[in-house]
Design an enzyme around this catalytic site. Sequence first.
Site, PDB file in Angstrom:
ATOM      1  N   GLY A   1     -14.307  67.128  52.757  1.00 26.92           N
ATOM      2  CA  GLY A   1     -15.143  68.067  53.359  1.00 26.92           C
ATOM      3  C   GLY A   1     -16.452  68.458  52.897  1.00 26.92           C
ATOM      4  O   GLY A   1     -16.538  67.990  51.675  1.00 26.92           O
TER       5      GLY A   1
ATOM      6  N   GLN B   1     -24.128  72.508  50.855  1.00 25.76           N
ATOM      7  CA  GLN B   1     -24.023  71.436  49.599  1.00 25.76           C
ATOM      8  C   GLN B   1     -25.303  70.459  49.944  1.00 25.76           C
ATOM      9  O   GLN B   1     -25.426  69.546  48.776  1.00 25.76           O
ATOM     10  CB  GLN B   1     -22.563  70.868  49.692  1.00 25.76           C
ATOM     11  CG  GLN B   1     -21.386  72.000  49.231  1.00 25.76           C
ATOM     12  CD  GLN B   1     -20.278  71.186  49.394  1.00 25.76           C
ATOM     13  OE1 GLN B   1     -19.518  70.976  50.359  1.00 25.76           O
ATOM     14  NE2 GLN B   1     -19.773  70.692  48.103  1.00 25.76           N
TER      15      GLN B   1
ATOM     16  N   CYS C   1     -14.216  69.877  44.457  1.00 24.94           N
ATOM     17  CA  CYS C   1     -15.350  69.937  45.144  1.00 24.94           C
ATOM     18  C   CYS C   1     -16.446  68.977  44.911  1.00 24.94           C
ATOM     19  O   CYS C   1     -16.757  68.848  43.543  1.00 24.94           O
ATOM     20  CB  CYS C   1     -15.724  71.439  45.038  1.00 24.94           C
ATOM     21  SG  CYS C   1     -17.295  71.658  45.991  1.00 24.94           S
ATOM     22  N   LEU C   2     -17.213  68.408  45.807  1.00 28.03           N
ATOM     23  CA  LEU C   2     -18.337  67.588  45.425  1.00 28.03           C
ATOM     24  C   LEU C   2     -19.286  67.808  44.700  1.00 28.03           C
ATOM     25  O   LEU C   2     -20.088  67.409  44.161  1.00 28.03           O
ATOM     26  CB  LEU C   2     -18.811  66.765  46.785  1.00 28.03           C
ATOM     27  CG  LEU C   2     -17.790  65.955  47.677  1.00 28.03           C
ATOM     28  CD1 LEU C   2     -18.307  65.600  48.864  1.00 28.03           C
ATOM     29  CD2 LEU C   2     -17.401  64.678  46.849  1.00 28.03           C
TER      30      LEU C   2
ATOM     31  N   HIS D   1     -11.785  76.096  52.318  1.00 19.17           N
ATOM     32  CA  HIS D   1     -12.631  75.600  51.321  1.00 19.17           C
ATOM     33  C   HIS D   1     -14.245  75.511  51.863  1.00 19.17           C
ATOM     34  O   HIS D   1     -15.035  76.214  51.126  1.00 19.17           O
ATOM     35  CB  HIS D   1     -12.259  74.349  50.761  1.00 19.17           C
ATOM     36  CG  HIS D   1     -13.207  73.861  49.559  1.00 19.17           C
ATOM     37  ND1 HIS D   1     -12.822  73.810  48.112  1.00 19.17           N
ATOM     38  CD2 HIS D   1     -14.494  73.517  49.698  1.00 19.17           C
ATOM     39  CE1 HIS D   1     -13.766  73.336  47.499  1.00 19.17           C
ATOM     40  NE2 HIS D   1     -14.679  72.930  48.232  1.00 19.17           N
ATOM     41  N   GLU D   2     -14.278  74.859  52.871  1.00 18.85           N
ATOM     42  CA  GLU D   2     -15.779  74.652  53.524  1.00 18.85           C
ATOM     43  C   GLU D   2     -16.218  75.945  54.224  1.00 18.85           C
ATOM     44  O   GLU D   2     -17.316  76.430  53.934  1.00 18.85           O
ATOM     45  CB  GLU D   2     -15.774  73.465  54.601  1.00 18.85           C
ATOM     46  CG  GLU D   2     -15.419  72.023  54.063  1.00 18.85           C
ATOM     47  CD  GLU D   2     -15.752  71.903  52.631  1.00 18.85           C
ATOM     48  OE1 GLU D   2     -16.952  72.111  52.299  1.00 18.85           O
ATOM     49  OE2 GLU D   2     -14.941  71.083  51.742  1.00 18.85           O
TER      50      GLU D   2
ATOM     51  N   HIS E   1     -17.497  77.979  51.277  1.00 18.05           N
ATOM     52  CA  HIS E   1     -19.099  77.613  51.034  1.00 18.05           C
ATOM     53  C   HIS E   1     -20.233  78.186  51.865  1.00 18.05           C
ATOM     54  O   HIS E   1     -21.165  78.751  51.309  1.00 18.05           O
ATOM     55  CB  HIS E   1     -19.062  76.128  51.353  1.00 18.05           C
ATOM     56  CG  HIS E   1     -18.762  75.299  50.124  1.00 18.05           C
ATOM     57  ND1 HIS E   1     -19.517  75.388  48.912  1.00 18.05           N
ATOM     58  CD2 HIS E   1     -17.939  74.248  49.927  1.00 18.05           C
ATOM     59  CE1 HIS E   1     -18.699  74.448  47.929  1.00 18.05           C
ATOM     60  NE2 HIS E   1     -18.032  73.825  48.818  1.00 18.05           N
TER      61      HIS E   1
HETATM   62 ZN    ZN Z   1     -16.744  72.385  48.013  1.00 18.26          ZN
END
Ligand code: ZN
Length: 193
Positions: free
Chosen positions: A46, A51, A94-95, A136-137, A140
């Site tokens: 995701g 991000q 997380c990226l 999670h997304e 963000h």
């Molecule tokens: Zn993330």
Amino acid sequence: MAARKIYFCGEPILRKKAKRVRRVDDELVKLLDDMAETLREAPGIGLAAPQVGESVRAIVIGEVGEDDEQMVVHKLINPRIVEAEGEVEGSEGCLSLPTLQAIVLRPQQVVVEALGPDEEPVSIEAEGWTARALCHEIDHLNGKLFIDRAEPDSLAWMIPDEEDERGYRLQNVSLAEALAMFQRLVEKARAEN
Ligand code: ZN
């Protein structure tokens, strides 16, 4: 389509509430395509627009299809959770916080409503990993990161280790140490631009 640079924890944009999309234009459709490409390349499950440096309410979620090979990418605009059921613990990463993981409590099942890139309403019923990724997304988009919800003392680096069957071992880290590490990443990324 082009993969975009991923912003690391410590960049202020990751802590801002993202703007609601009022009109789906070519720029937004291109952003979603680029995000899908970034997700495939990373790889991740995701990604949220902040991000990649865009403070708008858009996310992409990858789901492995039935043939178990091709990843289907859902592109969602103004996503919101309309139903959540159950609670389940799971490890999350997380990226924007590479190689960090922690245990986070999330709903077992969610229903998310959003707009697709064609401006048609979409409703997704998800459970397990996909439900976790959606929560999670969407976090963000509200300036929230998984470390804010992590169970105390569960933060750990994933250290590559061929002898471990997962391919990595965990090394506990404090939140302060992890944040200092990402701050260095942010400064390095800025120096490169
Ligand atoms: Zn993330």
